[in-house]
Design a protein around this motif. Structure first.
Motif, short mmCIF file in Angstrom:
data_model
loop_
_atom_site.label_atom_id
_atom_site.label_comp_id
_atom_site.label_asym_id
_atom_site.label_seq_id
_atom_site.Cartn_x
_atom_site.Cartn_y
_atom_site.Cartn_z
N LEU A 185 0.78 -1.36 -0.23
CA LEU A 185 -0.14 -0.01 0.05
C LEU A 185 0.98 1.18 -0.09
CD1 LEU A 185 -2.83 -0.96 2.53
CD2 LEU A 185 -3.07 -0.65 0.26
N MET A 240 2.03 1.65 -3.52
CA MET A 240 0.91 2.30 -4.34
C MET A 240 0.65 3.65 -4.06
SD MET A 240 -1.16 -1.32 -3.77
CE MET A 240 -2.74 -0.69 -4.13
N MET A 241 0.82 4.12 -2.80
CA MET A 241 0.50 5.50 -2.73
C MET A 241 1.58 6.48 -3.26
SD MET A 241 -1.06 4.84 1.33
CE MET A 241 -0.93 6.71 1.61
N CYS A 280 0.65 6.78 -6.91
CA CYS A 280 -0.46 7.61 -6.97
C CYS A 280 0.14 8.85 -6.93
CB CYS A 280 -1.49 7.26 -6.05
SG CYS A 280 -2.26 5.69 -6.33
N PHE A 301 -2.24 -2.03 -9.98
CA PHE A 301 -2.44 -2.51 -8.65
C PHE A 301 -2.97 -3.70 -8.53
CE2 PHE A 301 -2.56 2.36 -7.53
CZ PHE A 301 -1.17 2.37 -7.64
N ILE A 320 -9.92 -2.78 0.38
CA ILE A 320 -9.06 -2.49 -1.06
C ILE A 320 -9.58 -3.09 -2.18
CG2 ILE A 320 -6.80 -3.41 -1.84
CD1 ILE A 320 -5.76 -3.37 0.85
N ILE A 360 -12.06 -0.70 -3.54
CA ILE A 360 -11.09 0.42 -4.02
C ILE A 360 -10.79 -0.01 -5.55
CG2 ILE A 360 -9.21 2.02 -3.99
CD1 ILE A 360 -9.44 1.73 -1.28
N ILE A 361 -10.11 -0.90 -5.58
CA ILE A 361 -9.69 -1.47 -6.94
C ILE A 361 -10.64 -1.59 -8.07
CG2 ILE A 361 -7.98 -3.17 -8.25
CD1 ILE A 361 -6.57 -1.39 -6.26
N LYS A 416 -5.48 7.76 -4.30
CA LYS A 416 -4.22 7.72 -3.18
C LYS A 416 -5.07 8.16 -1.80
CE LYS A 416 -0.70 10.47 -1.49
NZ LYS A 416 -0.09 11.95 -1.35
N LEU A 447 -6.73 4.79 -0.54
CA LEU A 447 -5.81 3.95 0.05
C LEU A 447 -5.04 4.10 1.39
CD1 LEU A 447 -4.02 3.21 -3.43
CD2 LEU A 447 -5.48 1.73 -2.22
N GLU A 479 -8.52 5.07 5.95
CA GLU A 479 -9.88 4.15 6.06
C GLU A 479 -10.82 4.81 6.31
OE1 GLU A 479 -8.65 0.50 8.33
OE2 GLU A 479 -6.63 0.18 7.21
#
Length: 812
Positions: free
Chosen positions: A111, A114-115, A118, A203, A247, A250-251, A270, A273, A276
Motif C-alpha cells: 500500500l 501504491m500510494m 499515485c 495495482f 482494498i 477500491i480497486i 491515493k 488507499l 480508512e
C-alpha cells in the motif's frame, strides 16, 4: 554506436540497458560530473512528428520535479537520432519484482508503494498531463526501501492546452494490456481519470502477484476485448478481513469501464488507499456504485452459503444411494472450449442433452450455447439459422432480444452491401421494435452501447440521420464500410471496427476481402488464419480466398476449395459459390459444363447483380448484346484475366462509341480500357514474382502499362498505385534495378495512413533501413495492433543489431 568514442564529447559508453520500439537505452558516464547516467537513443525520420514526441518527453522531465519521477538532464540531436540524458536509477522493475519475488513484502508495504506511485501520477495530472501508458515495466523500485520511480513520459498528453499534443486523435497509443476503454473506443466520453484505470490494472496485478496483466490473453485483439467487456473478480475474493475487502472495493472502483462511474482522480485514489475513514465512492454520477459490489453473488451471506452446500450434498447422497452415476461437473474451461478445437457436432449433441435433461437457468444456458453454435454454423446447413433463432426465443428474455438485435444488425449490414434497400428498411424496423422492448431493462455497459449503436444504424437507414452518430461505434463502422465504395474508406472503417468489436467475425471477413483487393496478401493470409481459429465453419472465408486464387490464376487452389465444399449440398446451393464456380469453369475452358450449371442454378437465390452476371455469361456469344452488356462483360473478362477476349470486346465497344455521343459512355469506355491495362499490369507482375525472371524489355513493358493507366477514377488509381508499390517491394527484396518510380506524395493522398505506413515499413526494411522500418511498423501498429507487425519488428531488430555489431568489428 561505437563504444570507443565519446557521445556528444561528454558521455562515455558503458553498456546497453535495454531496447524498445522507439530506440535503445545505454548506461554511460558523464565525464563532467563523473556520474552514471541513462541515455535514451531515439531514431526517427526527420520529416516525422515522432521527433516532437521525443522533445516533449524531455520537456516533461525537466518541467516537473518529484521524488518518484525520473529527472531529465540533457537533450541533443545527431543527424536523425535524438538523445535524452536521464538520471540513472538502480533497482528492479515492478514487473520483475512481482514475477521473481512473489509475496516477499507485506500488504502494508504494498500500500505504501501504491500510494507513492499515485502521488507521482497525481503530480503529473495536477500539471495538466495524462500519462496514458502506465505499466509495471515503467515503474522501478529502488533500494533500500523499494521507493518507486516512474520512468517513461513518451506519450503523455497535456489536457489543459498548455502543451500541444502531437498524437493524432485517430491513433491508439499505449500498451494494450494496460489500456483504458476510452483509449480503445473513442465514442466513450473521456474524463481526467483515465490514468486511474491503468493504475487499477497495475495495482490489481501487484496485489494478486500476477506475472502479467489480469486482462492479458497473449493476443492483442482478445486482450482488448477483455478490457472492454470482462469484469474482473475482487482482488481478494475469499477473505473476511475488512481491510482486504475495502482494498478490493477500491480497486473495483478504479476499474469501472464507464469513466463517469470510476474513482474521480488519482489523488482521490491515493486518499482512499491511505485513509480508512473515507467513504468509498465513485464520481458524482454514482456515489455508492462501488459499495453495491458487496451485494454481488460472490459475497453471499454465510447462512445462505451453508444452506446451498447442504442442498447440494443431499442431492449427491440421494443419487449415490439409488446407485445412479453422478454426472461429472464440467469446469468452466471445458464448457467454454472453442469450436475449432472440438468437433461442433459433438458440442451440439452435448448442448442437446443439456436442453432435454436440465431445467431452469441451466436449460436456458444450454439453449443460449446451442443457439450461438448453430449461428456460427449457419453457412454449413440451410436450417441452422432457423434453428438458432428458435433456440434464441427460449433463452433468458433479455439475452434473447440482444441476440436477435445482433443477428438483424449483421443481416442489415449484408443487405446494405448487396444494395437490397427493401430488405434493409424491413430489418431496420425490426431492430427498432426489438430495442424498444429493452428500454426499461437492466443492461450492462457493453450491451447498452450495442443497443444504442443498433438504433442509430436503423434510424440512419429509415430516416437518413447524420453518419456522425455511427462513427467510432464498432457496428456503425462496419455498416459504413459495407456502404462505402472506395477501398481507402473501407479499410479505415474496418480497422476502427476491429478495435471496438474484435470478437465479431464479420469484421474479419470484410478485412479479408479488402486486403485481397489491395494486394496485401500476407495480411490476408494472417486474417484468414485468424478466421479459421475463430470459426472454422465459415464457407465465406474459403470463398474469398478462392476468389483471390482465381484472380491471380492459381486454379489448382480453387479446385481444392471446391473439393472441400463438395461434401455438403447446402454449400453447393449457396448463390455466390455457384457464381464463382461458373467463372472457374469458364476460366479453365469448360464452357459446356459452365452452361449446364447456369441452366440448373436457382435464380431465386441470386441477388439482382448476380442474376445479371449469370445472364451475361449465358449469352456472351449473342451478337445483339446491348452496349451496357458489352461493358459489363468486359469487366468480367478482365476479372478472369481473359486479356485477348477483353481486348477484342473493347474494340467492339470502340466501334459502338462511334454511333453514340454520350459522355457517360465515353467515360465508361476509358474506365474499362484503363482497367484492362491495370489487370494486364497485375498479371505481368504476378508472373514475374512467380517465375523470378525479369529483363530490361519486360520492365519497359511494365512502365508503359503504368503510363497507359490514366487517372480516370480514384478506385482504379488506387489499385494502380498499390500494384506498383507491391512490385517495388518485390524488386528491393530480389535486388532488381531500374524499378518503376512511385510518387510518395500521391501515395499519401490516395491511401489511408495504415496502408501508407505498412508499405513504407516494408520498403525501408528491404532497403536495409531497419530503424526507420521499425518506426513505421509502430505507426501502423498504433492504428491496428497486429502480431504480424511485432514479428517483422523482431526481425528488423535482429538485422539492426547484426549490422551494428558488424560496424563495431570494422571500427575495431
Amino acid at each position: 554506436m561505437a563504444k570507443s568514442r565519446l557521445l556528444h564529447n561528454r558521455y562515455k559508453w558503458e553498456k546497453m540497458l535495454g531496447q524498445g520500439g522507439m530506440g535503445k537505452v545505454y548506461l554511460m558516464t558523464d565525464l563532467r560530473t563523473q556520474k552514471q547516467v541513462a541515455v535514451k537513443e531515439c531514431c526517427c525520420p526527420q520529416e516525422d512528428n515522432v521527433a516532437e514526441r521525443i522533445k516533449r518527453e524531455y520537456y516533461f522531465m525537466t518541467k516537473i520535479q518529484h521524488p518518484h519521477l525520473i529527472r531529465g538532464l540533457d537533450f541533443f540531436q545527431i543527424q536523425n537520432r535524438y538523445f535524452i540524458v536521464m538520471e540513472y536509477v538502480q533497482g528492479i522493475t515492478l514487473c520483475d519484482f512481482v514475477r521473481h519475488h512473489p509475496k516477499s513484502i507485506s500488504l502494508e508495504k504494498q500500500l505504501q508503494i501504491m500510494m507513492q506511485i499515485c502521488d507521482a501520477v497525481a503530480t503529473l495530472n495536477r500539471s495538466g498531463i495524462v500519462h496514458r501508458d502506465i505499466k509495471p515495466e515503467n515503474i522501478i523500485l529502488t533500494p533500500p526501501d523499494l521507493a518507486p520511480k516512474l520512468l517513461d513520459f513518451g506519450i503523455a498528453k497535456a489536457i489543459n492546452g498548455e502543451l500541444a499534443t502531437i498524437t493524432k486523435t485517430d491513433n491508439i497509443i499505449g500498451t494494450p494490456d494496460y489500456m483504458t476503454p476510452e483509449q480503445i473506443d473513442r465514442s466513450i466520453k473521456s474524463y481526467e481519470n483515465l490514468d486511474v484505470f491503468s493504475l487499477g490494472i497495475v495495482f490489481y496485478q501487484f496485489l494478486a502477484w500476477l506475472p502479467e496483466s489480469p486482462f492479458s490473453t497473449g493476443r492483442i485483439v482478445s486482450t482488448i476485448d477483455r478490457i472492454m467487456h470482462y469484469e474482473l473478480p475482487p482482488v481478494f475474493a475469499k477473505t473476511k478481513d475488512n481491510k482486504q475487502q475495502r482494498i478490493s472495493q477500491i480497486i473495483s472502483g478504479a476499474l469501472r469501464k464507464d469513466p463517469s462511474e470510476r474513482i474521480e482522480s488519482v489523488h482521490m485514489l491515493k486518499k482512499l488507499l491511505g485513509d480508512e475513514s473515507l467513504k468509498i465512492c465513485a464520481t458524482k454520477k454514482q456515489d455508492s456504485a462501488i459499495e453495491n459490489d458487496a451485494k454481488t453473488p460472490w459475497k453471499l451471506s454465510r447462512n445462505l452459503r451453508i444452506a446451498f452446500w447442504i442442498v447440494i450434498n443431499s442431492i449427491l447422497l440421494i443419487m449415490l444411494t439409488l446407485g445412479k452415476p453422478v454426472r461429472q461437473i464440467t469446469t468452466i474451461k471445458e464448457e467454454l472450449v472453442s469450436t475449432h478445437k472440438t468437433d461442433p457436432t459433438q458440442l451440439l449433441k452435448y448442448y442437446g442433452r443439456e436442453v432435454k435433461t436440465q431445467k431452469g437457468s441451466r436449460q436456458k444456458w444450454a439453449y443460449a450455447k446451442r443457439s450461438n453454435l448453430l449461428y456460427q454454423m449457419r453457412q454449413l446447413k440451410k436450417d441452422n439459422m432457423k434453428k438458432a433463432l428458435q433456440d434464441a426465443q427460449k433463452m433468458e428474455r433479455v439475452k434473447s432480444r440482444i441476440f436477435l438485435v445482433r443477428v438483424h444488425v449483421l443481416e442489415l449490414i449484408l443487405k446494405t452491401k448487396e444494395q437490397d434497400n427493401q430488405q434493409v428498411k424491413k430489418l431496420a424496423a425490426r431492430i427498432l421494435q426489438e430495442s424498444a422492448l429493452l428500454k426499461n431493462k437492466h443492461l450492462g455497459f457493453a450491451d447498452r452501447r450495442f443497443i444504442k449503436c443498433a438504433e442509430n444504424i436503423a434510424r440512419h437507414c429509415l430516416e437518413n440521420t447524420p453518419r456522425n452518430t455511427l462513427l467510432n461505434t464498432g457496428y456503425g463502422d462496419l455498416y459504413l464500410c459495407c456502404s462505402a465504395s472506395q477501398l481507402g474508406q473501407k479499410i479505415v472503417f474496418l480497422h476502427q471496427a476491429q478495435l471496438l468489436i474484435p470478437h465479431e467475425e464479420r469484421v474479419y471477413l470484410e478485412l479479408l476481402d479488402v486486403y485481397i483487393a489491395c494486394g496485401f496478401f500476407d495480411k490476408a493470409q494472417e486474417t484468414y488464419d485468424l478466421l479459421k481459429k475463430m470459426n472454422n465453419s465459415l464457407v465465406e472465408m474459403d470463398f474469398l480466398m478462392a476468389k483471390k486464387h482465381l484472380a491471380v490464376g492459381e486454379f489448382h487452389k480453387v479446385k481444392e476449395t471446391f473439393r472441400k465444399w463438395k461434401t455438403n449440398v447446402w454449400q453447393k446451393q449457396t448463390s455466390w459459390v455457384q457464381v464463382l464456380r461458373i467463372k472457374y469453369l469458364l476460366a479453365t475452358n469448360n464452357q459446356e459444363l459452365a452452361k449446364r450449371v447456369m441452366q440448373s442454378i436457382d435464380r431465386k437465390q441470386l441477388t439482382t447483380k448476380q442474376q445479371a452476371t449469370v445472364e451475361l455469361l449465358k449469352n456472351y456469344e449473342h451478337s445483339q448484346m446491348t452496349f451496357a452488356g458489352h461493358l459489363a462483360l468486359a469487366d468480367i473478362w478482365i476479372e478472369l484475366s481473359f486479356f485477348p477476349q477483353a481486348q477484342e470486346l473493347l474494340k467492339k465497344i470502340q466501334q459502338l462509341l462511334h454511333d453514340t455521343k454520350e459522355n457517360e459512355a465515353n467515360r465508361s469506355f476509358q474506365r474499362l480500357k484503363c482497367l484492362c491495362a491495370l489487370q494486364e499490369l497485375r498479371f505481368m507482375v504476378k508472373k514475374i514474382m512467380s517465375t523470378h525472371r525479369v529483363d530490361a524489355q519486360t520492365m519497359k513493358k511494365i512502365k508503359r502499362k503504368i503510363k497507359a493507366i490514366s487517372d480516370v477514377g480514384r478506385p482504379i488509381d488506387l489499385l494502380k498505385i498499390l500494384t506498383v508499390a507491391n512490385f517495388r517491394i518485390w524488386c528491393l527484396q530480389n535486388n532488381v534495378d531500374n524499378m518503376p518510380v512511385l510518387d510518395e506524395q500521391r501515395l499519401k493522398e490516395i491511401v489511408d495512413n495504415y496502408a501508407f505506413f505498412y508499405i513504407k515499413a516494408r520498403e525501408y526494411y528491404y532497403k536495409g533501413e531497419y530503424a526507420t522500418a521499425i518506426l513505421y511498423w509502430d505507426k501502423a501498429n498504433d492504428i491496428i495492433p497486429s502480431v504480424h507487425f511485432k514479428n517483422m519488428q523482431k526481425r528488423a531488430f535482429a538485422k539492426l543489431t547484426e549490422s551494428k555489431n558488424n560496424e563495431t568489428r570494422y571500427a575495431k
